[in-house]
Design an enzyme around this catalytic site. Structure first.
Site, PDB file in Angstrom:
ATOM      1  N   GLU A 184       0.571   0.497  12.376  1.00  0.00           N
ATOM      2  CA  GLU A 184       1.200   1.930  11.888  1.00  0.00           C
ATOM      3  C   GLU A 184       0.372   3.131  12.393  1.00  0.00           C
ATOM      4  O   GLU A 184       0.554   4.329  12.342  1.00  0.00           O
ATOM      5  CB  GLU A 184       2.016   2.077  10.619  1.00  0.00           C
ATOM      6  CG  GLU A 184       0.738   2.265   9.592  1.00  0.00           C
ATOM      7  CD  GLU A 184       0.321   0.954   8.890  1.00  0.00           C
ATOM      8  OE1 GLU A 184       0.074   0.999   7.808  1.00  0.00           O
ATOM      9  OE2 GLU A 184       0.499   0.016   9.754  1.00  0.00           O
TER      10      GLU A 184
ATOM     11  N   ASN B  94       9.132  -1.533   5.966  1.00  0.00           N
ATOM     12  CA  ASN B  94       9.138  -2.870   6.412  1.00  0.00           C
ATOM     13  C   ASN B  94       9.771  -3.781   5.340  1.00  0.00           C
ATOM     14  O   ASN B  94      10.842  -4.523   5.549  1.00  0.00           O
ATOM     15  CB  ASN B  94       7.946  -3.428   6.832  1.00  0.00           C
ATOM     16  CG  ASN B  94       7.739  -2.902   8.414  1.00  0.00           C
ATOM     17  OD1 ASN B  94       8.585  -2.660   9.048  1.00  0.00           O
ATOM     18  ND2 ASN B  94       6.309  -3.091   8.561  1.00  0.00           N
TER      19      ASN B  94
ATOM     20  N   ILE C 289       1.100   6.444   9.572  1.00  0.00           N
ATOM     21  CA  ILE C 289       2.299   6.602   8.820  1.00  0.00           C
ATOM     22  C   ILE C 289       2.245   6.146   7.197  1.00  0.00           C
ATOM     23  O   ILE C 289       1.804   5.366   7.006  1.00  0.00           O
ATOM     24  CB  ILE C 289       3.576   5.705   9.135  1.00  0.00           C
ATOM     25  CG1 ILE C 289       3.811   6.215  10.738  1.00  0.00           C
ATOM     26  CG2 ILE C 289       4.831   5.755   8.665  1.00  0.00           C
ATOM     27  CD1 ILE C 289       4.774   4.981  11.452  1.00  0.00           C
TER      28      ILE C 289
END
Length: 327
Positions: free
Chosen positions: A246, A211, A204
């Site tokens: 991720e 976050n 990603i």
């Protein structure tokens, strides 16, 4: 026995088909507080309590004779001073010089599963009842039925634990261990059938910003939604797993270089045009296609380098490792 095996961080022993100990490493000797000469030539059940002898004899031998292996069997050994040492045991039946051997490794366990305690207590009670009168035999039948119920429950729990060991708890996809097993299987199939497959590493873009800006719960939601999206785009035999953080990985059977890159481009386009809940992301993908001589590590390295190239070229795109070689 070589020094690496003798000092391995797990216990090892090899027994004959009759259960006689043929070899044992130093780690297991230390675990059980025996000298090598005290165990060699003895029956493996001599290092077990009566209860564990019954369990070992009833389940280990029939299972390994039927399937050729035993995985993660919970049993206890007894030290030279009479202390129980609970372990997980893996075993495999092998032929060497026309003789059958059972090679086993054990890992010491620090905690007992409460349900297994209950099962072992039932076995102890069974042993006592076998020595009693006809009235006790009637009670034994009732207890045996109870034991069977608990054993089935234990098997169900073990199946659940096994599934958990292969599953990423956040996304529900296979985890890294699951992926590594599937990658080795795909390589073995490729060497046997010469049908190519492609490997994706999917990352990603700017996930840290998600976050940092919205918090980790939102990041977890994005990971879960992307996992569902990737699953929706896969074919029946494709494998998608969470590699860590991720990063996701995919194994696409019967997929050559050109097809693999085309599918990866579709993944990128679909992710960029799909709202994942309230958020929209892009992904970068590194693609590698198996060739003769590849190992799991070399294939992962190629895909990782291709992923780095996708990131360096602006993200939201897919790169095949073969294009890096040409460059």
């Amino acid at each position: 026995m070589n020094i690496q095996l003798d000092t391995a961080p797990c216990g090892y022993f090899s027994i004959s088909s009759e259960g006689i100990i043929q070899s044992v490493n130093g780690t297991l000797l230390s675990m059980l507080d025996y000298e090598r000469g005290e165990l060699l030539g003895r029956h493996i059940e001599s290092a077990m309590s009566v209860t564990n002898k019954l369990f070992f004899h009833t389940y280990f031998y029939p299972y390994i004779q039927l399937h050729g292996h035993v995985n993660e069997m919970y049993v206890s050994f007894r030290t030279s001073t009479g202390q129980d040492v609970p372990v997980l045991l893996n075993g495999v039946r092998q032929q060497r010089d026309s003789e059958t051997f059972i090679d086993c490794v054990v890992l010491a366990m620090r905690k007992r599963i409460e349900h297994e305690k209950d099962v072992l207590q039932s076995k102890a009670r069974l042993e006592e009842l076998y020595q009693k009168t006809n009235e006790a035999n009637r009670k034994l039948e009732l207890l045996h039925a109870e034991y069977e119920t608990k054993q089935q429950e234990l098997l169900r729990i073990n199946h659940q634990l096994e599934a958990m060991a292969w599953t990423d708890t956040l996304t529900g996809l296979g985890n890294r261990r699951y992926f590594q097993e599937k990658l080795l299987a795909a390589l073995a199939s490729y060497r046997e059938n010469n049908v190519p497959f492609s490997l994706f590493i999917i990352d990603i873009d700017h996930f840290k910003n998600i976050n940092d800006t919205y918090g980790h719960p939102v990041g977890d939601q994005v990971l879960t939604n992307l996992a569902r999206l990737l699953q929706s785009m896969t074919r029946e035999n494709d494998i998608v797993a969470r590699y860590g953080g991720e990063e996701f990985v995919a194994i696409l059977p019967d997929t050559d270089q050109e097809t693999g890159l085309s599918i990866a481009d579709r993944y990128c386009a679909t992710a960029a045009s799909t709202m994942l809940g309230e958020y929209q992301i892009t992904i970068s993908i590194g693609v590698a296609t198996a060739t003769y001589g590849d190992t799991d590590q070399s294939l992962l390295n190629q895909a990782d380098l291709a992923l780095y190239a996708s990131k360096s070229s602006g993200r939201n795109q897919a790169t095949h490792a073969a294009s890096l070689v040409r460059s």
